[in-house]
Design a protein around this motif. Structure first.
Motif, PDB file in Angstrom:
ATOM      1  N   ALA A  83       0.805  -1.032  -0.066  1.00 27.04           N
ATOM      2  CA  ALA A  83       0.008   0.214  -0.019  1.00 27.04           C
ATOM      3  C   ALA A  83       0.653   1.140  -0.073  1.00 27.04           C
ATOM      4  O   ALA A  83       0.548   2.231  -0.621  1.00 27.04           O
ATOM      5  CB  ALA A  83      -0.975   0.131   1.282  1.00 27.04           C
ATOM      6  N   THR A  84       1.980   1.399   0.782  1.00 29.18           N
ATOM      7  CA  THR A  84       3.141   2.333   0.790  1.00 29.18           C
ATOM      8  C   THR A  84       3.670   2.777  -0.495  1.00 29.18           C
ATOM      9  O   THR A  84       3.874   3.773  -0.919  1.00 29.18           O
ATOM     10  CB  THR A  84       3.864   2.157   2.017  1.00 29.18           C
ATOM     11  N   LEU A  85       3.901   1.626  -1.259  1.00 30.08           N
ATOM     12  CA  LEU A  85       4.526   1.583  -2.563  1.00 30.08           C
ATOM     13  C   LEU A  85       3.592   2.378  -3.524  1.00 30.08           C
ATOM     14  O   LEU A  85       4.341   3.094  -4.593  1.00 30.08           O
ATOM     15  CB  LEU A  85       5.067   0.238  -3.015  1.00 30.08           C
ATOM     16  N   ASN A  88      -0.572   4.714  -1.001  1.00 26.37           N
ATOM     17  CA  ASN A  88      -1.998   4.668  -0.137  1.00 26.37           C
ATOM     18  C   ASN A  88      -1.553   4.385   1.429  1.00 26.37           C
ATOM     19  O   ASN A  88      -0.533   3.887   1.658  1.00 26.37           O
ATOM     20  CB  ASN A  88      -2.826   3.526  -0.875  1.00 26.37           C
ATOM     21  N   GLU A  89      -2.553   4.795   2.010  1.00 22.24           N
ATOM     22  CA  GLU A  89      -2.318   4.320   3.510  1.00 22.24           C
ATOM     23  C   GLU A  89      -2.761   2.917   3.759  1.00 22.24           C
ATOM     24  O   GLU A  89      -3.657   2.268   3.029  1.00 22.24           O
ATOM     25  CB  GLU A  89      -3.458   5.291   4.221  1.00 22.24           C
ATOM     26  N   PRO A  90      -1.868   1.937   4.571  1.00 21.79           N
ATOM     27  CA  PRO A  90      -2.265   0.556   4.488  1.00 21.79           C
ATOM     28  C   PRO A  90      -3.551   0.498   5.265  1.00 21.79           C
ATOM     29  O   PRO A  90      -4.213   1.097   6.164  1.00 21.79           O
ATOM     30  CB  PRO A  90      -1.123   0.097   5.446  1.00 21.79           C
ATOM     31  N   SER A  91      -4.281  -0.671   5.111  1.00 20.17           N
ATOM     32  CA  SER A  91      -5.697  -1.038   5.640  1.00 20.17           C
ATOM     33  C   SER A  91      -5.355  -1.357   7.142  1.00 20.17           C
ATOM     34  O   SER A  91      -4.220  -1.640   7.504  1.00 20.17           O
ATOM     35  CB  SER A  91      -6.175  -2.031   4.992  1.00 20.17           C
ATOM     36  N   LYS A  92      -6.508  -1.333   7.889  1.00 21.87           N
ATOM     37  CA  LYS A  92      -6.309  -1.794   9.175  1.00 21.87           C
ATOM     38  C   LYS A  92      -5.893  -3.189   9.417  1.00 21.87           C
ATOM     39  O   LYS A  92      -5.128  -3.535  10.095  1.00 21.87           O
ATOM     40  CB  LYS A  92      -7.724  -1.470   9.734  1.00 21.87           C
ATOM     41  N   GLY A  93      -6.195  -4.128   8.437  1.00 24.73           N
ATOM     42  CA  GLY A  93      -5.900  -5.508   8.557  1.00 24.73           C
ATOM     43  C   GLY A  93      -4.521  -5.582   8.365  1.00 24.73           C
ATOM     44  O   GLY A  93      -3.629  -6.386   9.049  1.00 24.73           O
ATOM     45  N   ALA A  94      -4.016  -4.777   7.411  1.00 26.09           N
ATOM     46  CA  ALA A  94      -2.410  -4.866   7.037  1.00 26.09           C
ATOM     47  C   ALA A  94      -1.648  -4.567   8.260  1.00 26.09           C
ATOM     48  O   ALA A  94      -0.551  -4.865   8.621  1.00 26.09           O
ATOM     49  CB  ALA A  94      -2.244  -4.057   5.675  1.00 26.09           C
ATOM     50  N   LYS A  95      -2.270  -3.472   8.972  1.00 31.57           N
ATOM     51  CA  LYS A  95      -1.527  -2.808   9.998  1.00 31.57           C
ATOM     52  C   LYS A  95      -1.584  -3.783  11.228  1.00 31.57           C
ATOM     53  O   LYS A  95      -0.556  -4.108  11.920  1.00 31.57           O
ATOM     54  CB  LYS A  95      -2.184  -1.462  10.817  1.00 31.57           C
ATOM     55  N   VAL A  96      -2.364  -4.396  11.411  1.00 29.41           N
ATOM     56  CA  VAL A  96      -2.691  -5.569  12.344  1.00 29.41           C
ATOM     57  C   VAL A  96      -1.803  -6.674  11.840  1.00 29.41           C
ATOM     58  O   VAL A  96      -1.037  -7.329  13.069  1.00 29.41           O
ATOM     59  CB  VAL A  96      -4.176  -6.073  12.620  1.00 29.41           C
ATOM     60  N   ASP A  97      -1.635  -7.102  10.799  1.00 28.45           N
ATOM     61  CA  ASP A  97      -0.974  -8.222  10.383  1.00 28.45           C
ATOM     62  C   ASP A  97       0.635  -7.575  10.825  1.00 28.45           C
ATOM     63  O   ASP A  97       1.416  -8.441  11.181  1.00 28.45           O
ATOM     64  CB  ASP A  97      -0.906  -8.563   8.902  1.00 28.45           C
ATOM     65  N   ALA A  98       1.099  -6.573  10.439  1.00 25.34           N
ATOM     66  CA  ALA A  98       2.495  -5.990  10.711  1.00 25.34           C
ATOM     67  C   ALA A  98       2.571  -5.794  12.252  1.00 25.34           C
ATOM     68  O   ALA A  98       3.856  -6.492  12.740  1.00 25.34           O
ATOM     69  CB  ALA A  98       2.648  -4.544  10.335  1.00 25.34           C
ATOM     70  N   GLU A  99       1.671  -5.760  13.203  1.00 24.90           N
ATOM     71  CA  GLU A  99       1.833  -5.803  14.541  1.00 24.90           C
ATOM     72  C   GLU A  99       2.153  -7.188  15.004  1.00 24.90           C
ATOM     73  O   GLU A  99       2.983  -7.610  15.886  1.00 24.90           O
ATOM     74  CB  GLU A  99       0.850  -5.083  15.256  1.00 24.90           C
TER      75      GLU A  99
END
Length: 113
Positions: A83-85, A88-99
């Motif tokens: 998303a950042t590439l 765009n702003e990463p989705s909430k699911g992508a943020k949770v996955d990263a955490e």
């Protein structure tokens, strides 16, 4: 009353009602289309493919899995990266996955692996 028979008038019956069709004129079901895609299941035990053909199919599957585009490989390392590439702003699911991924890596480092 000379045109009547014991079963009705002759005008009641048409030509097609009383004649038999030739075998070539009989409407049949449509022919089976040979070679329809996905008509054979790779795991079908009743399929008569040789062992060499099954082995070749598995090798093709493995070679397809090895090739991944760079974006897919990047997504496995950091779920927010695609998303950042794209700006765009990463989705909430992508943020949770990263955490979750960061927590798991930290846990594995503590464990010594």
């Amino acid at each position: 009353m000379s045109g009547y028979s014991s079963v009705g008038q002759s005008a009641v019956y048409e030509d097609g009602d009383q004649r038999n069709l030739k075998k070539s004129e009989v409407p049949g079901r449509p022919r089976y289309e040979e070679g329809v895609e996905h008509s054979h299941l790779p795991n079908d035990s009743k399929d008569q493919r040789s062992i060499a053909n099954r082995l070749g199919n598995e090798e093709r599957k493995l070679s397809r899995k090895e090739y991944e585009d760079p974006e897919t490989r990047a997504a496995k390392k950091d779920p927010t990266l695609p998303a950042t590439l794209h700006g765009n702003e990463p989705s909430k699911g992508a943020k949770v996955d990263a955490e979750l991924q960061a927590e798991e890596e930290e846990y594995l480092k503590k464990k010594g692996k």
